[in-house]
Design a protein around this motif. Sequence first.
Motif, mmCIF file in Angstrom:
data_model
loop_
_atom_site.group_PDB
_atom_site.id
_atom_site.type_symbol
_atom_site.label_atom_id
_atom_site.label_comp_id
_atom_site.label_asym_id
_atom_site.label_seq_id
_atom_site.Cartn_x
_atom_site.Cartn_y
_atom_site.Cartn_z
ATOM 1 N N LEU A 1 44.457 49.046 32.745
ATOM 2 C CA LEU A 1 44.724 50.412 32.753
ATOM 3 C C LEU A 1 44.677 51.114 34.273
ATOM 4 O O LEU A 1 45.338 51.708 34.425
ATOM 5 C CB LEU A 1 43.866 51.335 31.587
ATOM 6 C CG LEU A 1 44.183 50.968 30.346
ATOM 7 C CD1 LEU A 1 43.182 51.791 29.364
ATOM 8 C CD2 LEU A 1 45.504 51.189 29.876
ATOM 9 N N LYS A 2 43.590 50.594 34.905
ATOM 10 C CA LYS A 2 43.522 51.073 36.436
ATOM 11 C C LYS A 2 44.621 50.609 37.236
ATOM 12 O O LYS A 2 44.871 51.314 38.340
ATOM 13 C CB LYS A 2 42.131 50.567 36.906
ATOM 14 C CG LYS A 2 40.926 51.307 36.405
ATOM 15 C CD LYS A 2 39.707 50.808 37.114
ATOM 16 C CE LYS A 2 38.372 51.665 36.750
ATOM 17 N NZ LYS A 2 37.280 51.173 37.476
ATOM 18 N N PHE B 1 38.067 43.874 26.305
ATOM 19 C CA PHE B 1 37.742 45.248 26.464
ATOM 20 C C PHE B 1 37.763 45.527 28.030
ATOM 21 O O PHE B 1 38.529 46.500 28.441
ATOM 22 C CB PHE B 1 36.271 45.927 25.933
ATOM 23 C CG PHE B 1 36.050 46.930 26.115
ATOM 24 C CD1 PHE B 1 36.841 48.317 25.383
ATOM 25 C CD2 PHE B 1 35.105 47.489 27.051
ATOM 26 C CE1 PHE B 1 36.265 49.526 25.879
ATOM 27 C CE2 PHE B 1 34.701 48.718 27.287
ATOM 28 C CZ PHE B 1 35.291 49.659 26.712
ATOM 29 N N PHE B 2 36.982 44.919 28.700
ATOM 30 C CA PHE B 2 36.605 45.050 30.117
ATOM 31 C C PHE B 2 37.922 44.585 30.844
ATOM 32 O O PHE B 2 38.603 45.342 31.915
ATOM 33 C CB PHE B 2 35.579 44.492 30.478
ATOM 34 C CG PHE B 2 34.256 44.932 30.370
ATOM 35 C CD1 PHE B 2 34.164 46.339 30.921
ATOM 36 C CD2 PHE B 2 33.449 44.453 29.712
ATOM 37 C CE1 PHE B 2 32.629 46.831 30.567
ATOM 38 C CE2 PHE B 2 32.361 45.248 28.944
ATOM 39 C CZ PHE B 2 31.982 46.199 29.567
ATOM 40 N N ARG C 1 40.488 47.594 30.341
ATOM 41 C CA ARG C 1 40.040 48.579 31.122
ATOM 42 C C ARG C 1 40.742 48.677 32.730
ATOM 43 O O ARG C 1 41.161 49.399 33.452
ATOM 44 C CB ARG C 1 38.713 48.883 31.304
ATOM 45 C CG ARG C 1 38.124 49.705 29.961
ATOM 46 C CD ARG C 1 36.604 49.971 30.092
ATOM 47 N NE ARG C 1 36.230 50.567 31.015
ATOM 48 C CZ ARG C 1 34.858 50.725 31.564
ATOM 49 N NH1 ARG C 1 34.115 50.004 31.293
ATOM 50 N NH2 ARG C 1 34.769 51.340 32.718
ATOM 51 N N LYS C 2 40.622 47.479 33.180
ATOM 52 C CA LYS C 2 40.876 46.941 34.473
ATOM 53 C C LYS C 2 42.390 47.109 34.448
ATOM 54 O O LYS C 2 43.062 47.557 35.557
ATOM 55 C CB LYS C 2 40.402 45.564 34.865
ATOM 56 C CG LYS C 2 40.749 45.009 36.277
ATOM 57 C CD LYS C 2 39.813 45.836 37.168
ATOM 58 C CE LYS C 2 40.086 45.323 38.422
ATOM 59 N NZ LYS C 2 39.031 46.097 39.469
#
Length: 156
Positions: free
Chosen positions: A46-47, A39-40, A43-44
């Motif tokens: 996507l950035k 999950f983390f 998220r990274k």
Amino acid sequence: MNTTLVVNLLSSSTPSRWFMNSIAFWTIVMMGAMCIGGFFMFRKFLKVLPKADGKSKLDWQNYWVERSRPMWTDESKALLNTLVSPVPSAFRDIAKHSIAAEIGKIAVESNATEVTRDHCIRGYIVATPARDYKFLMKFLKKNQIDYKPYEHLLNK
């Protein structure tokens, strides 16, 4: 009697129940840990993806930090360190970078010659997610930082 028990255990063709249960337990724990880590990582990821302008969120953060680097004074750096102090140490550098980028953006866009206390507080509020505003206000009160002039930013 002991030897017959050992012989029976060694000659059985199926593993014991506690062994199989421990395997199942650790499988669930490892899968949970991999899902949380994934999950983390996502998220990274996507950035890092480029937006419509061709630059990613991280590219823009780096741009604003580099553009405002000469504008930072010792006082504004100390205030930034104070503002990020409640962030856990494992995440502090990342939080400091993203908050510094927002502060730098505000300072550059206002055509300032240096980063002031006003820029730091405004950038800290803008860079903080809305879910953390309650903690943010408590932290600012604790450090005797007046956030009343910036309440309009909290109500967005």
